[in-house]
Design a protein around this motif. Structure first.
Motif, PDB file in Angstrom:
ATOM      1  N   ARG A  22       0.827  -1.200   0.000  1.00 20.67           N
ATOM      2  CA  ARG A  22       0.000   0.000   0.000  1.00 20.67           C
ATOM      3  C   ARG A  22       0.870   1.262   0.000  1.00 20.67           C
ATOM      4  O   ARG A  22       1.962   1.276   0.581  1.00 20.67           O
ATOM      5  CB  ARG A  22      -0.910   0.033   1.234  1.00 20.67           C
ATOM      6  N   ILE A  63      -2.950   7.483  -1.853  1.00 22.80           N
ATOM      7  CA  ILE A  63      -2.578   6.983  -0.527  1.00 22.80           C
ATOM      8  C   ILE A  63      -3.582   5.915  -0.068  1.00 22.80           C
ATOM      9  O   ILE A  63      -4.794   6.106  -0.140  1.00 22.80           O
ATOM     10  CB  ILE A  63      -2.500   8.135   0.476  1.00 22.80           C
ATOM     11  N   GLY A  64      -3.039   4.785   0.356  1.00 23.84           N
ATOM     12  CA  GLY A  64      -3.862   3.643   0.751  1.00 23.84           C
ATOM     13  C   GLY A  64      -4.097   2.651  -0.371  1.00 23.84           C
ATOM     14  O   GLY A  64      -4.578   1.538  -0.134  1.00 23.84           O
ATOM     15  N   GLU A  65      -3.750   3.033  -1.594  1.00 23.49           N
ATOM     16  CA  GLU A  65      -3.954   2.153  -2.743  1.00 23.49           C
ATOM     17  C   GLU A  65      -2.723   1.263  -2.984  1.00 23.49           C
ATOM     18  O   GLU A  65      -1.614   1.560  -2.543  1.00 23.49           O
ATOM     19  CB  GLU A  65      -4.231   2.981  -4.004  1.00 23.49           C
ATOM     20  N   ASP A  66      -2.955   0.193  -3.724  1.00 24.60           N
ATOM     21  CA  ASP A  66      -1.891  -0.703  -4.165  1.00 24.60           C
ATOM     22  C   ASP A  66      -1.206  -0.057  -5.371  1.00 24.60           C
ATOM     23  O   ASP A  66      -1.871   0.224  -6.383  1.00 24.60           O
ATOM     24  CB  ASP A  66      -2.502  -2.055  -4.553  1.00 24.60           C
ATOM     25  N   ILE A  90       1.753   4.732   1.387  1.00 28.29           N
ATOM     26  CA  ILE A  90       1.549   5.371   2.684  1.00 28.29           C
ATOM     27  C   ILE A  90       1.896   6.848   2.694  1.00 28.29           C
ATOM     28  O   ILE A  90       1.601   7.545   3.674  1.00 28.29           O
ATOM     29  CB  ILE A  90       2.351   4.646   3.790  1.00 28.29           C
ATOM     30  N   THR A 101       5.922   3.181   0.381  1.00 32.80           N
ATOM     31  CA  THR A 101       4.980   2.072   0.574  1.00 32.80           C
ATOM     32  C   THR A 101       5.212   1.412   1.934  1.00 32.80           C
ATOM     33  O   THR A 101       6.265   1.579   2.563  1.00 32.80           O
ATOM     34  CB  THR A 101       5.146   1.008  -0.528  1.00 32.80           C
ATOM     35  N   ASP A 102       4.229   0.635   2.351  1.00 37.27           N
ATOM     36  CA  ASP A 102       4.328  -0.044   3.637  1.00 37.27           C
ATOM     37  C   ASP A 102       5.290  -1.219   3.608  1.00 37.27           C
ATOM     38  O   ASP A 102       5.565  -1.828   4.651  1.00 37.27           O
ATOM     39  CB  ASP A 102       2.946  -0.499   4.109  1.00 37.27           C
ATOM     40  N   GLU A 157      -3.548  13.474  -4.134  1.00 36.35           N
ATOM     41  CA  GLU A 157      -2.807  12.443  -3.408  1.00 36.35           C
ATOM     42  C   GLU A 157      -3.730  11.519  -2.605  1.00 36.35           C
ATOM     43  O   GLU A 157      -3.412  10.348  -2.374  1.00 36.35           O
ATOM     44  CB  GLU A 157      -1.762  13.074  -2.497  1.00 36.35           C
ATOM     45  N   ARG A 158      -4.891  12.025  -2.203  1.00 34.36           N
ATOM     46  CA  ARG A 158      -5.826  11.199  -1.433  1.00 34.36           C
ATOM     47  C   ARG A 158      -6.330  10.001  -2.233  1.00 34.36           C
ATOM     48  O   ARG A 158      -6.787   9.007  -1.649  1.00 34.36           O
ATOM     49  CB  ARG A 158      -7.008  12.050  -0.954  1.00 34.36           C
TER      50      ARG A 158
END
Length: 389
Positions: free
Chosen positions: A2, A69-72, A4, A38-39, A65-66
């Motif tokens: 993801r 962020i949080g996407e693959d 981050i 990324t995470d 950016e929203r």
């Protein structure tokens, strides 16, 4: 995996020689570099030319950016659609290099995660090297002849010069001098940046025809495709659509109108690397060659596009790059190497480049201190309409 976070930093990198065109000049390039974290600890690099300004690119990045962020990062098409549909950019009718930078950084992550250079993920290499134009800066005809000769001696086979900033006689004198310096072999492309009226363009192209012009890039307004088609039918020089072909939708209209012999394509202006590949496919179906245009890119964006070009049919002509004008770069190794007028596609994972942190800090500081001096400046006489004669 993801996303981050997204970090951005604007930089200003000087040119060796000022770039001059029909409506002004600039001393260097301003770009916004981004890093997507990324995470899983993989970081991707992206770049957005400051088009129309770094401030606007940064504002767009903050706005979109929203949706990343949080996407693959592997799901580049989903991220693009979220920005386009949920972010309502499809209502704007255009894209921003900010979107292309996010897409680019995602692809860099994908390549690093797969331990593969981008070229292998975008279709596989059709060529190991990508050809680029040698930009001949404005000056006296004698000086321009010398610059062209030096470029030819360095192995470049394709050359590019701006026209339309002076009277027709001066344009012809400059082009004649360059052709004299090159001899009969290398190709020579001119770019008027929409500065001519249809009548002026016809006169100029007929006067320049003896100098074996490969393409006249956007001699008239790109907003009047029927007039471009009429000029194409009457002029003896092939036309290259540029301002008329910012996105794949524009390119389809150029093809329908029969307004050009070749078409410029650009991931920066159409939001993603895959969109540039789609553009090339549309043009291939129409039997038209494509060239990568450049708003002015540093090493990250130049190499990212080179991967795509190397993996895509249709790029039979030299592409635009500002690398030979740049005094430096922000990637390790500094200015990009163009032996024989070609750039070798990196074989390292992802885009295959690393940021030089010292250079990045130096040119980030230059942007903060004097960034406005490196964008486009107004013409000295203050009359930007004057060339459209």
């Amino acid at each position: 995996m993801r996303i981050i976070g997204i970090r951005s930093i604007p930089v200003a990198v000087p040119f060796n020689t000022d770039e001059k065109w029909a409506y002004g000049s600039r001393r260097g390039l301003v770009s916004v570099l981004i890093e997507i974290d990324t995470d899983e600890g993989i970081t991707g690099l992206g770049e957005a030319p400051a088009y129309p300004s770094a401030e606007i690119v940064l504002a767009v990045l903050r706005s979109v950016e929203r949706f990343a962020i949080g996407e693959d990062p592997f799901r580049t098409e989903r991220i693009a659609k979220l920005i386009d549909i949920v972010g309502t950019w499809h209502h704007v009718g255009t894209t921003s290099p900010a979107m292309a930078a996010i897409d680019m950084a995602c692809w860099d992550i994908v390549g690093k995660a797969c331990d593969q250079p981008l070229v292998n993920l975008l279709g596989g290499p059709l060529r190991e090297e990508v050809e680029y134009l040698h930009y001949v800066p404005q000056g006296t005809p004698e000086w321009m002849r010398e610059q062209a000769s030096r470029g030819a001696a360095a192995g470049f086979e394709s050359f590019y010069v701006k026209v339309g900033d002076a009277d027709q006689a001066t344009d012809v004198e400059r082009v004649a001098a360059i052709r004299d310096g090159l001899g009969a072999g290398p190709s020579l492309r001119i770019d008027a940046n929409e500065s001519w009226s249809p009548a002026a363009a016809l006169r100029a192209l007929r006067a320049l025809e003896p100098y074996d012009i490969e393409f006249a890039e956007q001699p008239v307004s790109g907003r009047n495709l029927p007039e471009m088609a009429r000029l194409r039918a009457r002029a003896g020089v092939p036309l290259l659509a540029d301002e008329a072909s910012r996105t794949r939708y524009d390119q389809l209209n150029v093809i329908r109108q029969g307004a050009a012999d070749a078409i410029s394509v650009d991931n920066m202006l159409d939001g993603s690397l895959l969109n540039m590949k789609r553009s090339a496919g549309i043009c291939e179906a129409a039997g038209l060659p494509v060239v990568k245009q450049s708003l002015g890119e540093l090493g990250v964006a130049t190499y990212a596009a080179a991967h795509l070009i190397a993996a895509t049919p249709g790029f039979r002509c030299a592409n635009q790059s500002y690398g030979r004008l740049l005094a430096d770069d922000v990637v390790e190794g500094g200015p990009l190497p163009y032996p024989g007028g070609r750039l070798r596609v990196p074989d390292r994972p992802g885009i295959g480049v690393l940021l030089d942190r010292d250079r990045l800090a130096r040119y980030a500081e230059l942007y903060q201190v004097a960034g406005h001096e490196y964008g486009y400046a107004d013409p000295a006489d203050g009359t930007p309409e004057a060339p459209n004669r």
